[in-house]
Design a protein around this motif. Structure first.
Motif, mmCIF file in Angstrom:
data_model
loop_
_atom_site.group_PDB
_atom_site.id
_atom_site.type_symbol
_atom_site.label_atom_id
_atom_site.label_comp_id
_atom_site.label_asym_id
_atom_site.label_seq_id
_atom_site.Cartn_x
_atom_site.Cartn_y
_atom_site.Cartn_z
ATOM 1 N N TYR A 380 0.796 -0.982 -0.118
ATOM 2 C CA TYR A 380 -0.142 -0.089 -0.112
ATOM 3 C C TYR A 380 0.925 1.308 0.069
ATOM 4 O O TYR A 380 0.559 2.126 -0.689
ATOM 5 N N LEU A 381 1.842 1.166 0.732
ATOM 6 C CA LEU A 381 2.618 2.383 1.037
ATOM 7 C C LEU A 381 3.534 2.629 -0.146
ATOM 8 O O LEU A 381 4.286 3.566 -0.395
ATOM 9 N N GLU A 382 3.603 1.605 -1.136
ATOM 10 C CA GLU A 382 4.353 2.113 -2.327
ATOM 11 C C GLU A 382 3.352 2.749 -3.303
ATOM 12 O O GLU A 382 3.986 3.284 -4.400
ATOM 13 N N GLN A 383 2.123 2.969 -2.822
ATOM 14 C CA GLN A 383 1.258 3.422 -3.923
ATOM 15 C C GLN A 383 0.961 4.764 -3.429
ATOM 16 O O GLN A 383 0.496 5.945 -3.923
ATOM 17 N N VAL A 384 0.456 4.901 -1.944
ATOM 18 C CA VAL A 384 0.274 6.043 -1.298
ATOM 19 C C VAL A 384 0.634 6.269 -0.076
ATOM 20 O O VAL A 384 1.167 5.341 0.536
ATOM 21 N N PRO A 385 0.944 7.524 0.483
ATOM 22 C CA PRO A 385 1.602 7.627 1.724
ATOM 23 C C PRO A 385 0.829 7.087 3.033
ATOM 24 O O PRO A 385 -0.690 6.902 2.729
ATOM 25 N N GLY A 386 1.313 6.723 3.962
ATOM 26 C CA GLY A 386 0.490 6.126 5.121
ATOM 27 C C GLY A 386 1.529 5.751 6.154
ATOM 28 O O GLY A 386 2.739 5.950 6.276
ATOM 29 N N SER A 387 0.798 5.183 7.292
ATOM 30 C CA SER A 387 1.756 4.858 8.350
ATOM 31 C C SER A 387 1.099 3.749 9.156
ATOM 32 O O SER A 387 -0.099 3.645 9.139
ATOM 33 N N PHE A 388 1.969 2.837 9.654
ATOM 34 C CA PHE A 388 1.419 1.310 10.145
ATOM 35 C C PHE A 388 2.184 1.598 11.754
ATOM 36 O O PHE A 388 3.313 1.669 12.023
ATOM 37 N N GLY A 389 1.066 1.339 12.612
ATOM 38 C CA GLY A 389 1.697 1.329 14.245
ATOM 39 C C GLY A 389 1.531 0.189 14.802
ATOM 40 O O GLY A 389 0.964 -0.926 14.389
ATOM 41 N N ARG A 390 2.121 -0.047 16.117
ATOM 42 C CA ARG A 390 2.226 -1.423 16.815
ATOM 43 C C ARG A 390 1.222 -1.009 17.968
ATOM 44 O O ARG A 390 1.453 -0.201 18.687
ATOM 45 N N LEU A 391 0.129 -1.782 18.050
ATOM 46 C CA LEU A 391 -0.892 -1.624 19.008
ATOM 47 C C LEU A 391 -0.439 -2.592 20.171
ATOM 48 O O LEU A 391 -0.357 -3.851 20.159
ATOM 49 N N GLY A 392 -0.182 -1.940 21.417
ATOM 50 C CA GLY A 392 0.302 -2.889 22.633
ATOM 51 C C GLY A 392 -0.741 -3.898 23.056
ATOM 52 O O GLY A 392 -2.114 -3.375 23.381
ATOM 53 N N VAL A 393 -0.454 -5.005 23.314
ATOM 54 C CA VAL A 393 -1.661 -6.085 23.591
ATOM 55 C C VAL A 393 -1.076 -6.843 24.894
ATOM 56 O O VAL A 393 -1.715 -7.711 25.272
ATOM 57 N N TRP A 394 -0.001 -6.504 25.599
ATOM 58 C CA TRP A 394 0.548 -7.092 26.795
ATOM 59 C C TRP A 394 -0.137 -6.353 28.092
ATOM 60 O O TRP A 394 -0.150 -5.239 28.054
ATOM 61 N N PRO A 395 -0.570 -7.307 28.788
ATOM 62 C CA PRO A 395 -1.496 -6.812 29.935
ATOM 63 C C PRO A 395 -0.571 -6.261 30.941
ATOM 64 O O PRO A 395 -1.033 -5.491 32.127
ATOM 65 N N GLY A 396 0.713 -6.261 30.936
ATOM 66 C CA GLY A 396 1.452 -5.554 31.882
ATOM 67 C C GLY A 396 2.148 -6.421 33.039
ATOM 68 O O GLY A 396 2.881 -6.099 33.932
ATOM 69 N N HIS A 397 1.713 -7.951 32.891
ATOM 70 C CA HIS A 397 2.062 -8.754 33.882
ATOM 71 C C HIS A 397 2.159 -10.049 32.932
ATOM 72 O O HIS A 397 1.405 -10.402 32.088
ATOM 73 N N GLY A 398 3.116 -11.071 33.577
ATOM 74 C CA GLY A 398 3.291 -12.151 32.935
ATOM 75 C C GLY A 398 4.253 -12.223 31.816
ATOM 76 O O GLY A 398 4.583 -11.263 31.185
ATOM 77 N N PRO A 399 4.211 -13.265 31.088
ATOM 78 C CA PRO A 399 5.281 -13.578 29.940
ATOM 79 C C PRO A 399 4.823 -12.669 28.739
ATOM 80 O O PRO A 399 3.557 -12.625 28.367
ATOM 81 N N LYS A 400 5.640 -12.067 28.115
ATOM 82 C CA LYS A 400 5.537 -11.432 26.704
ATOM 83 C C LYS A 400 5.479 -12.513 25.629
ATOM 84 O O LYS A 400 6.262 -12.903 25.214
ATOM 85 N N LEU A 401 4.033 -13.210 25.535
ATOM 86 C CA LEU A 401 4.129 -14.380 24.476
ATOM 87 C C LEU A 401 4.377 -13.780 23.108
ATOM 88 O O LEU A 401 3.478 -12.923 22.603
ATOM 89 N N ASP A 402 5.036 -14.194 22.101
ATOM 90 C CA ASP A 402 5.539 -13.860 20.972
ATOM 91 C C ASP A 402 4.461 -14.140 19.787
ATOM 92 O O ASP A 402 3.480 -14.980 19.958
ATOM 93 N N LEU A 403 4.224 -13.374 18.974
ATOM 94 C CA LEU A 403 3.416 -13.623 17.710
ATOM 95 C C LEU A 403 4.037 -15.028 17.039
ATOM 96 O O LEU A 403 5.114 -15.353 17.298
ATOM 97 N N HIS A 404 3.006 -15.512 16.441
ATOM 98 C CA HIS A 404 3.183 -16.799 15.740
ATOM 99 C C HIS A 404 3.553 -18.067 16.514
ATOM 100 O O HIS A 404 4.227 -18.713 16.125
ATOM 101 N N GLN A 405 3.295 -17.912 17.742
ATOM 102 C CA GLN A 405 3.385 -19.033 18.711
ATOM 103 C C GLN A 405 1.853 -19.465 19.113
ATOM 104 O O GLN A 405 0.961 -18.752 19.314
ATOM 105 N N SER A 406 1.876 -20.891 19.384
ATOM 106 C CA SER A 406 0.670 -21.400 19.733
ATOM 107 C C SER A 406 -0.106 -20.917 20.867
ATOM 108 O O SER A 406 -1.220 -20.873 21.267
ATOM 109 N N SER A 407 0.780 -20.283 21.931
ATOM 110 C CA SER A 407 0.173 -19.930 23.154
ATOM 111 C C SER A 407 -0.285 -18.293 23.101
ATOM 112 O O SER A 407 -0.639 -17.802 24.097
ATOM 113 N N PHE A 408 0.043 -17.699 21.914
ATOM 114 C CA PHE A 408 -0.305 -16.048 22.088
ATOM 115 C C PHE A 408 -1.782 -15.928 22.113
ATOM 116 O O PHE A 408 -2.747 -16.542 21.839
ATOM 117 N N ASP A 409 -1.846 -14.643 23.057
ATOM 118 C CA ASP A 409 -3.297 -14.271 23.078
ATOM 119 C C ASP A 409 -2.896 -12.635 23.365
ATOM 120 O O ASP A 409 -1.902 -12.024 23.564
#
Length: 431
Positions: A380-409
């Motif tokens: 998309y950004l090769e066609q029009v300007p824009g921006s992609f952000g990262r949305l925090g989803v870690w609750p602030g406690h416990g492990p930081k489960l990575d993306l593409h892991q079966s345990s992700f939530d």
């Protein structure tokens, strides 16, 4: 924009003229709507119609996400997810248009010549879920381990909230995109269907399990990397391991490429580009005393700059040829081009940051590093300007489960955060 019948392949309108949205959720084991409670971290920050909509519908937003999570669909198979999105948009009086591929939707809200786009991806991963969530995946070996269920829900919430506004400063295009997880990505399907026609800017969010809920990471410039797939097939006459001099030693040749190609690449491209080749699969032979006749090597090649990405195809072939020439082993190289880096436009990123601050306050702003992961938002950004952000989803406690892991939530408070951020980013861009 390609003219598409919004009803093609989707649920028909009900006899009373209204779409029964919750019918799409029948048969899903979930808590009743009134028992789902989620905190709105941006409550009271307005505008009033957004606060009112979230107050009335926060539990519904969570319910949508849980339904999508429980019923994941692989890339270009997102039929039921598309159906659910369609029914929800129609219930708000909107007119979504099905992509020609049969999955994914485009829908405009508002009027006027100016248009900004908001994008979410629909597909899941071929990965089993290993959680005990009551709404865990019901599909064997498929799960939303990358958070696309959250992305879809956030854009749905933003869409229906925007539809509740009495007036908007322009048009907002909703892009519910299929097939982000496969190369070269469903973004190309959207572009081919005219999904960016008339669009000034585009915004998107991706779950970040390393960032605490209530914060959004932004970055000017490259935020992801280009990602390609390599498949190298080697051939040899084969023979006995006692007489390697009478044949071409295929396993030795494989080892030469495995160790040699990453090293040579590091000497032929700018080290500041973040170029990295990692092998993920190798196979050749079965018997310990037989030189095999064929073997295969697969891996991913990533780089952080568009300039280096454009040079890699020819360079990799030349280096493989140079490494294998002395061995006498033949080869066939498949270099499957993937996606370009996501390179955020400065002005668009300032607008996204303004949206985050308006939605949640200045403390919600966070910086973020460039990732070596691939993301087809880059098309998309090769066609029009824009921006992609990262949305925090870690609750602030416990492990930081990575993306593409079966345990992700994800922390479901992030859903309402995402709704607020996308709404405010769109309003800021149209102001």
């Amino acid at each position: 924009m390609t003219a598409i019948d919004p009803g093609v392949g989707l649920s028909p309108d009900r006899p009373n003229g209204e779409t029964n949205v919750l019918a799409a959720l029948d048969g899903v084991t979930l808590s009743p709507v009134d028992e789902i409670s989620v905190e709105d971290l941006g409550v009271g920050r307005g505008p009033g119609w957004l606060d009112d909509w979230l107050k009335r519908n926060a539990s519904e937003v969570v319910r949508w996400r849980r339904h999508i999570h429980a019923h994941p669909e692989l890339s270009r198979q997102e039929h039921e997810t598309t159906r659910l999105v369609h029914d929800l948009l129609v219930s708000a009086g909107l007119k979504p248009r099905l992509l020609p591929t049969g999955v994914g939707l485009i829908c405009d809200i508002g009027t006027g010549p100016r248009c900004v786009a908001l994008r979410a991806d629909l597909d899941a991963l071929p990965l089993p879920e290993a959680t005990d969530l009551p709404y865990r995946s019901t599909v064997d070996q498929v799960s939303h381990a990358c958070g696309h269920d959250g992305h879809t829900t956030v854009l749905l919430g933003a869409a229906l909230a925007l539809a509740s506004a009495t007036e908007l400063p322009g048009r907002i295009r909703l892009i519910f995109q299929p097939a982000e997880e496969v190369m070269p990505g469903g973004a190309l399907d959207v572009i081919a269907a005219g999904g960016l026609d008339g669009v000034e800017r585009i915004f998107g969010l991706h779950c970040d399990p390393r960032l605490q809920v209530g914060r959004v990471g932004t970055r000017v410039g490259a935020i992801t990397s280009a990602s390609d797939m390599l498949e190298l097939r080697l051939t040899s006459p084969g023979g006995h391991t006692s007489r390697p001099h009478l044949t071409a030693d295929l396993v030795h040749a494989l080892g030469t490429v495995i160790t040699g190609l990453p090293v040579l690449l590091s000497r032929r491209v700018d080290p500041r580009s973040g170029t990295v080749l990692v092998w993920g699969a190798v196979h050749a032979g079965e018997a310990p005393n037989v030189v095999p006749r064929d073997g295969v090597l697969r891996g991913t090649l990533r780089t952080g700059t568009r300039e280096v990405w454009s040079e890699l195809d020819g360079l990799v072939h030349d280096l493989v040829n140079a490494l294998l020439a002395p061995t006498g082993v033949g080869f066939d190289l498949l270099h499957r081009r993937g996606v370009p880096p996501v390179v955020n436009d400065r002005d668009s990123t300032m607008l996204l940051r303004a949206g985050v601050e308006a939605a949640l306050g200045e403390d919600a702003l966070a910086g973020t590093e460039q990732s070596s992961a691939g993301e087809d938002f880059g098309w998309y950004l090769e066609q029009v300007p824009g921006s992609f952000g990262r949305l925090g989803v870690w609750p602030g406690h416990g492990p930081k489960l990575d993306l593409h892991q079966s345990s992700f939530d994800l922390d479901e408070r992030a859903l309402l955060v995402g709704v607020r951020v996308l709404v405010h980013a769109a309003l800021a861009a149209l102001a």
